[in-house]
Design a protein around this motif. Structure first.
Motif, PDB file in Angstrom:
ATOM      1  N   VAL A 181      -1.209  -0.607  -8.058  1.00 53.67           N
ATOM      2  CA  VAL A 181      -2.346  -1.263  -7.399  1.00 53.67           C
ATOM      3  C   VAL A 181      -2.554  -2.642  -8.012  1.00 53.67           C
ATOM      4  CG1 VAL A 181      -4.816  -1.176  -6.952  1.00 53.67           C
ATOM      5  CG2 VAL A 181      -3.495   0.933  -6.943  1.00 53.67           C
ATOM      6  N   PHE A 196       2.909   7.774   0.318  1.00 57.33           N
ATOM      7  CA  PHE A 196       1.986   8.870   0.055  1.00 57.33           C
ATOM      8  C   PHE A 196       2.713  10.209   0.092  1.00 57.33           C
ATOM      9  CE2 PHE A 196      -0.903  12.084   1.869  1.00 57.33           C
ATOM     10  CZ  PHE A 196      -1.794  12.173   0.827  1.00 57.33           C
ATOM     11  N   VAL A 251       3.795  15.425  -6.808  1.00 53.01           N
ATOM     12  CA  VAL A 251       2.692  16.044  -7.543  1.00 53.01           C
ATOM     13  C   VAL A 251       2.656  17.544  -7.283  1.00 53.01           C
ATOM     14  CG1 VAL A 251       0.190  16.088  -7.787  1.00 53.01           C
ATOM     15  CG2 VAL A 251       1.360  13.923  -7.617  1.00 53.01           C
ATOM     16  N   LYS A 281       4.630  10.867  -3.101  1.00 48.50           N
ATOM     17  CA  LYS A 281       3.793  11.242  -4.237  1.00 48.50           C
ATOM     18  C   LYS A 281       3.231  12.633  -4.034  1.00 48.50           C
ATOM     19  CE  LYS A 281       3.575   7.053  -6.250  1.00 48.50           C
ATOM     20  NZ  LYS A 281       2.970   5.775  -5.961  1.00 48.50           N
ATOM     21  N   TRP A 282       2.886  12.942  -2.803  1.00 46.00           N
ATOM     22  CA  TRP A 282       2.327  14.268  -2.517  1.00 46.00           C
ATOM     23  C   TRP A 282       3.315  15.351  -2.948  1.00 46.00           C
ATOM     24  CZ3 TRP A 282      -2.210  16.268  -0.531  1.00 46.00           C
ATOM     25  CH2 TRP A 282      -2.167  17.618  -0.149  1.00 46.00           C
ATOM     26  N   LEU A 328       0.837  -1.196   0.000  1.00 51.10           N
ATOM     27  CA  LEU A 328       0.000   0.000   0.000  1.00 51.10           C
ATOM     28  C   LEU A 328       0.873   1.248   0.000  1.00 51.10           C
ATOM     29  CD1 LEU A 328      -2.827  -1.027   2.488  1.00 51.10           C
ATOM     30  CD2 LEU A 328      -2.986  -0.769   0.021  1.00 51.10           C
ATOM     31  N   TRP A 357      -1.925  -6.047  -6.062  1.00 54.42           N
ATOM     32  CA  TRP A 357      -3.146  -6.776  -5.753  1.00 54.42           C
ATOM     33  C   TRP A 357      -3.151  -8.183  -6.300  1.00 54.42           C
ATOM     34  CZ3 TRP A 357      -4.236  -4.179  -1.916  1.00 54.42           C
ATOM     35  CH2 TRP A 357      -5.348  -4.526  -1.160  1.00 54.42           C
ATOM     36  N   ILE A 386       2.066   1.828  -3.433  1.00 58.29           N
ATOM     37  CA  ILE A 386       1.012   2.421  -4.244  1.00 58.29           C
ATOM     38  C   ILE A 386       0.890   3.906  -3.923  1.00 58.29           C
ATOM     39  CG2 ILE A 386      -1.487   2.422  -4.619  1.00 58.29           C
ATOM     40  CD1 ILE A 386      -1.372  -0.607  -3.912  1.00 58.29           C
ATOM     41  N   LEU A 409      -0.050   9.153 -11.774  1.00 63.36           N
ATOM     42  CA  LEU A 409      -1.266   8.477 -11.325  1.00 63.36           C
ATOM     43  C   LEU A 409      -1.448   7.143 -12.038  1.00 63.36           C
ATOM     44  CD1 LEU A 409      -3.524  11.614 -11.130  1.00 63.36           C
ATOM     45  CD2 LEU A 409      -2.475  10.358  -9.255  1.00 63.36           C
ATOM     46  N   LEU A 450      -1.646   3.519 -10.334  1.00 63.28           N
ATOM     47  CA  LEU A 450      -2.755   2.577 -10.497  1.00 63.28           C
ATOM     48  C   LEU A 450      -2.237   1.221 -10.967  1.00 63.28           C
ATOM     49  CD1 LEU A 450      -5.464   4.929 -11.986  1.00 63.28           C
ATOM     50  CD2 LEU A 450      -5.269   4.031  -9.682  1.00 63.28           C
ATOM     51  N   MET A 459      -0.599   4.960  -0.654  1.00 65.79           N
ATOM     52  CA  MET A 459      -1.761   5.178   0.199  1.00 65.79           C
ATOM     53  C   MET A 459      -1.440   6.157   1.304  1.00 65.79           C
ATOM     54  SD  MET A 459      -4.438   3.852  -0.440  1.00 65.79           S
ATOM     55  CE  MET A 459      -5.515   2.516  -0.546  1.00 65.79           C
ATOM     56  N   PRO A 460      -2.400   6.984   1.686  1.00 66.93           N
ATOM     57  CA  PRO A 460      -2.140   7.881   2.810  1.00 66.93           C
ATOM     58  C   PRO A 460      -1.903   7.068   4.082  1.00 66.93           C
ATOM     59  CG  PRO A 460      -4.436   7.955   2.173  1.00 66.93           C
ATOM     60  CD  PRO A 460      -3.732   7.192   1.118  1.00 66.93           C
TER      61      PRO A 460
END
Lengths: 492, 120, 495
Positions: free
Chosen positions: C429, C397, C404, C400-401, C386, C433, C389, C422, C426, C391-392
């Motif tokens: 993910v 996260f 961006v 990426k923050w 996660l 997954w 990926i 993005l 994805l 995730m916050p």
């Protein structure tokens, strides 16, 4: 600002209780009775804690809890405001009921992995509380994602090929939308304004203009895909493979309401109703929401699986809320907030009824349900109350919220919205009333595998409670309306 | 004339490309290593060429030498000695690997090794 | 005064311990020694971080010879980020790796194995602190040679061709770098990084410098596994012993990126016109391709370690994307991601080590049902996934923050970059997954149902990384401050 007052602490406790509940449930995995008692106690404690905030909120208090700063000017912070409080009060109360219901359902159907089920349920509630009380977009986003991740294993609870495929749709759409649309919108907002706080009246005014406003709105509305605005609605019918308590509490209340709640909150606190109203490029949302309301109802008409029908009905009802808030009239904002609660009571009753039928008779298809009302009068009576509430017949909860929505639509003379509400009422009646007719007036066509009456007592208790709540909300909506009126008092 | 005057840099470039060509095209691991060595030798030549100062002599100060002797720059020579050591270690390790590959696969042709791995 | 010697300790201590480890009579002693040395280096790195944060850059003259004539050791905010990554990864990999090393490497060879490990540690630290271009080359080659040895010890014969490929490509990369350094020396007569930058201003004829920049950048791009020069990397990580994969996935490519940023910003940046434009056009396009293609290939990979390798190709793309923006925000984002990605990918390989140890292999088929038999390991894998990926609540996260955010300053181009970020997220993910579904929804293979959870000694470091991920996701001030300082240092020279 540091907000370590007693009510701020209460906010912290509200977040901790479901987490502790999850830990307790995990530790008591070997003793099912103890585990479920713990689960109910945690739910009761949470409800008590949330509801004890209500009197203060009615008096205008806004308790805060600021923990630490994640990014410059963006703390990990919580604040109780009317909209979030309503959502939290609803979710916590219904958690109690659905925990009782789950005990009956999970045992009645001999489901596996019950400890994991109850733990994740508690974690999902923790996330819902976080969403409800977030003081800024980033905190909200964090809990929004926790909610997605923690409900994924609940959707795929059965663990077979079908639920795995459904889980893929569920996770893919929700995560894809939140990372692909919601997050960029948040970052864009931050880049424009340097803050992500929820401020009455919005933060974007003066930073954004023209078509960009419509685009930003689109990123938020579709980013919060939990609201299931078409075309990002597919995950909700997919999620119906989950055990019924999950569909009932999470996919009629906690998860989907987190989506619409996010949209309403963003429109009120990030864009500002006045700002959006003055910006024509935001106008696309009304027709899109109206389309979803009608389209989902039409699809629901053609469903024969009861849970799928309820899912499409939920999609339609969620877009009611989006539609109401998109009308951008003060009264309709109140209507949107009320409908979060009203639809919650009604829809959870319907799902409980569906689960009750399944537990007692293993029937899932409407065509098999002829005459079932005679075998299960309580269940189908509750189903009738829920269905009438969906249609918006008094004295049910649905009537109250529709009243305010229509009021708002009339205020702004939005005839598209008025027409949609009227047409969808007709459609709602068209897909719910035949079920009632079948259940009570036709003779049984498919013999059940074994003789059955009503489902076991926890199910009946939960079912009756939510049905009563649906009626009670019609009678005692005064305080709720007062609370939500505070949302728009600056606008009136 | 100036272009030809820098002939050792031309040799450097040609050796470099010959080496690289061998590394890329030869399927035989040992031949790849030979290519790699040619490639590295080119670099040695580059460094040796650059230390040459016109009219300069070896950078050894004779006893009681006059002040105006021109010396070649000793630093690149020292550097390249180090690089040669690195190169030798790499070659040794590479050859050891080739031996091991031969033991494990029974061949030192890259395409055969790849197809054996694929079948596995 | 020991404190004054801190800057050289991360190199000297492991370097001197390496031969001692080789002479150790049995494998456990060698392991204890390596772990202790590694922990000591980590402690020194922490101490250096504190010192550098408080008083800025430290310069240390080896043997007392002043720079630019003597060898200079320089420790600034960028170096300590690198040192923390290197020593942290090495320590965790060693502590958690005891069981898997014992399973994968014959006991009699283990003292030598640990000696090679310590040499690699010393050399990577050396890259981080070296103040001159040629020492960086030497350290780079020591680290690579030690790395080849470590990888070649992989559990099956496929490790050998993988190592050979790495050896050939690594040597070509290092040789390109050497050519570049030679050309720069030819024109300036110095090898000290600070001095190079100063003297480049006086060089009248710049074409050799342009060439030098090209050679250095491309050479390092090979070592950094920048797309399309990454072909050595997925197999090298996948076939290496599990513990080695943890160590190298966290440091080897990062070290090359680190040197690349130093050169392109601190030496070439500002030395000649349009360097910034060339640098950012070339690297940005490669970064974008890497992010998209690396992640896409990862989706179709059935060997989870190779999948993580291709994922790294994409993640290196993120780092370079940040750097190629040549803005404070962009470069800091790149450096933050260097730190965070090392933590995430190192952690994922730790989890893979545990899975391979218990399940006997790392393909999707081997992982069937692992969610039930090894709940703690798979739980950690999911959380780290996660984070990968973005995730916050996780470190990924934060990367990426900031990335961006920095892209938003670039206008229309920024929108394209954000779209690529993005899409690549994805795709992450999807590939994460796939593992989750296999591990949680499929039944273990026949006869494999008796697997048990990984040993505690693996779980504790693994969960330490997971918790660190969450901690740095909630309170990223330490990496963010260090990265901002590092970006300031890099950009200050590029003007």
């Amino acid at each position: 600002m540091t907000g370590f007052d007693s009510h701020g602490m209460l906010l912290g406790m509200i977040l901790l209780i479901p987490l502790l509940g999850a830990v307790l449930v995990g530790m008591a995995s070997r003793w099912p009775n103890l585990r479920e008692t713990g689960s109910v106690l945690a739910a009761l404690a949470l409800t008590f804690a949330v509801w004890s905030l209500l009197p203060g909120a009615l008096a205008g208090e806004r308790p805060e809890l600021v923990l630490f700063e994640i990014l410059p000017n963006v703390p990990f912070a919580f604040k109780a405001e009317p909209l979030g409080l309503l959502f939290a009060a609803l979710a916590s109360l219904l958690w109690v009921v659905s925990t009782i219901y789950s005990m009956g359902y999970m045992r009645g159907n001999n489901e596996a992995h019950q400890t994991r089920f109850f733990m994740l349920f508690a974690v999902a509630l923790f996330a819902a509380m976080g969403v409800a009380f977030s003081a800024n977009l980033l905190t909200l986003f964090i809990f929004y994602e926790v909610l997605t991740v923690s409900t994924y294993p609940l959707v795929t609870h059965k663990g077979d090929e079908a639920s795995m495929r459904a889980g893929r749709v569920y996770f893919g759409i929700l995560i894809g939308a939140s990372i692909g649309l919601f997050l960029p919108a948040i970052i864009w907002t931050y880049a424009l304004t340097g803050t992500l706080d929820f401020v009455p009246g919005g933060i974007l005014e003066g930073h954004l203009a023209g078509p960009a406003v419509g685009l930003m709105l689109g990123l938020y509305v579709y980013g919060a895909a939990k609201a299931a605005v078409m075309p990002l609605h597919r995950w909700l019918p997919a999620a119906m493979v989950a055990p019924t308590p999950v569909s009932a509490l999470l996919h009629a209340v906690a998860v989907v309401k987190a989506g619409v709640f996010t949209i309403v909150k963003i429109i009120i606190y990030v864009f500002g109703v006045d700002f959006l109203f003055a910006t024509p490029s935001s106008g696309w949302l009304v027709p899109v929401a109206a389309f979803t309301v009608i389209m989902a109802s039409l699809i629901a008409l053609r469903q024969t699986n009861l849970k799928r029908l309820l899912a499409y009905s939920t999609i339609s009802q969620l877009s009611y809320i989006v539609l109401a808030t998109a009308i951008l009239a003060p009264l309709s904002q109140v209507g949107a907030a009320l409908h979060i609660a009203a639809h919650g009571f009604g829809k959870i009753t319907l799902f409980f009824a569906a689960g009750s039928i399944y537990t007692a008779s293993k029937k899932t298809d409407i065509t098999q349900m002829n005459g079932i009302g005679l075998r299960m009068p309580l269940t189908m009576g509750a189903f009738a109350i829920g269905a009438l509430s969906m249609i918006g017949v008094p004295p049910m909860a649905g009537f109250v919220s529709k009243w305010y929505m229509l009021g708002g639509a009339l205020q702004t003379e939005n005839y598209l919205a008025i027409g949609t509400i009227i047409l969808s009422t007709v459609l709602n009646a068209a897909y719910f009333l035949p079920i009632l007719y079948r259940a009570f007036f036709l003779t049984e066509n498919v013999a059940p595998p074994r003789e059955h009456g009503e489902a076991n007592w926890p199910i009946r208790l939960a079912l009756g409670t939510t049905a009563l709540l649906t009626i009670a909300f019609f009678v005692f909506n005064g305080p709720v309306v007062d609370l939500e009126m505070q949302l728009v008092e600056t606008l009136l | 004339m100036e272009i030809l005057g820098l002939y050792n840099y031309w040799v450097f470039a040609i050796l470099l490309l010959i080496g690289l060509y061998a590394v890329i095209t030869k399927p035989n691991f040992t031949k790849k290593l030979i290519g790699l060595n040619i490639f590295q030798a080119a670099i040695f030549l580059l460094y040796i060429s650059m230390d040459k100062v016109d009219g300069g002599t070896a950078p050894i100060i004779p006893h009681g030498a006059a002040k105006d002797i021109i010396y070649s720059n000793p630093v690149p020579q020292v550097l390249i000695l180090t690089a040669i050591v690195v190169g030798i270690s790499t070659t040794a390790l590479g050859l050891a690997l080739v031996v091991r590959i031969r033991e494990a696969y029974g061949t030192i042709e890259e395409d055969k090794v790849i197809s054996m791995d694929r079948d596995q | 005064m020991l404190a004054a010697q801190y800057p050289v300790l991360p190199v000297i201590v492991p370097l001197l311990s390496a031969p001692i480890a080789a002479l150790m009579p049995n494998r456990s002693l060698a392991w204890i020694m390596a772990s202790l040395v590694s922990a000591l280096v980590f402690a020194t790195a922490v101490a250096l971080t504190v010192i550098v944060s408080a008083q800025g850059m430290i310069s240390y003259e080896v043997g007392g010879w002043p720079a630019p004539y003597g060898i200079e050791v320089r420790v600034d905010s960028f170096s300590v980020v690198m040192l923390l990554v290197i020593s942290g990864a090495s320590t965790l990999a060693l502590i958690s790796g005891k069981a898997s090393i014992d399973a994968q490497i014959p006991s009699d060879r283990q003292p030598l194995f640990f000696a090679a490990w310590l040499l690699a540690l010393a050399a990577y630290s050396g890259i981080a602190v070296a103040g001159d271009a040629f020492n960086i080359f030497v350290f780079m080659e020591i680290s690579s040679l030690a790395g080849y040895v470590l990888i070649a010890n992989g559990p099956d014969r496929r490790a050998l061709p993988a190592t050979f490929k790495y050896l050939v490509m690594g040597t070509i990369g290092a040789s390109f770098y050497l050519i570049g350094v030679g050309l720069a020396y030819m024109m300036t007569g110095t090898l000290n990084i600070a001095d190079l930058h100063a003297r480049l201003g006086d060089v009248p004829y710049l074409r050799p410098i342009l060439l030098s920049a090209a050679f250095v950048t491309i050479g390092l791009a090979v070592k950094a596994a920048v797309f399309p020069l990454h072909v050595w990397m997925p197999n090298a990580y996948a076939r290496a012993p599990s513990a080695v994969a943890v160590f190298l996935s966290a440091c080897s490519t990062k070290a090359a990126v680190y040197v690349m940023l130093r050169f392109d910003f601190m030496i070439f940046g500002g030395a000649f016109a349009h360097h910034d434009v060339q640098f950012s056009t070339v690297l940005m396009s490669l970064a974008l391709l890497g992010m998209l293609i690396g992640s896409a290939v990862a989706i179709y990979e059935r060997d989870v370690k190779r999948m993580l390798g291709y994922s790294s190709v994409g993640q290196i793309g993120y780092i370079l994307l940040g750097a190629s923006m040549i803005s404070l925000g962009g470069v800091s984002a790149g450096v933050i991601h260097m730190f965070n990605h090392a933590m995430i990918k190192g952690g994922l390989f730790l989890a893979m080590g545990a899975l391979v140890l218990r399940l006997g292999g790392g393909t999707l088929d081997d992982l069937k049902g692992a969610g039930r038999t090894m709940p703690w390991t798979m739980g950690a894998f999911v959380l780290l996934g996660l984070s990968l990926i973005g995730m916050p609540l996780t470190a990924g996260f934060i990367s990426k923050w900031y990335l961006v955010q920095a892209a938003l300053d670039l206008g229309t181009l920024g929108i394209v970059l954000i779209a690529a970020i993005l899409i690549s997220s994805l795709m992450a993910v999807v590939y994460i997954w796939r593992v989750v579904e296999v591990a949680y929804f499929q039944s273990p293979q026949a006869g494999a149902s008796k697997h048990q959870e990984a040993p505690l000694m693996m779980l504790v470091p693994l969960w330490a990384v997971v918790l660190a991920n969450v901690y740095f996701g909630l309170d990223p001030s330490i990496p963010v401050d260090l990265a901002t300082n590092a970006a300031n240092i890099l950009l200050e020279h590029a003007k």
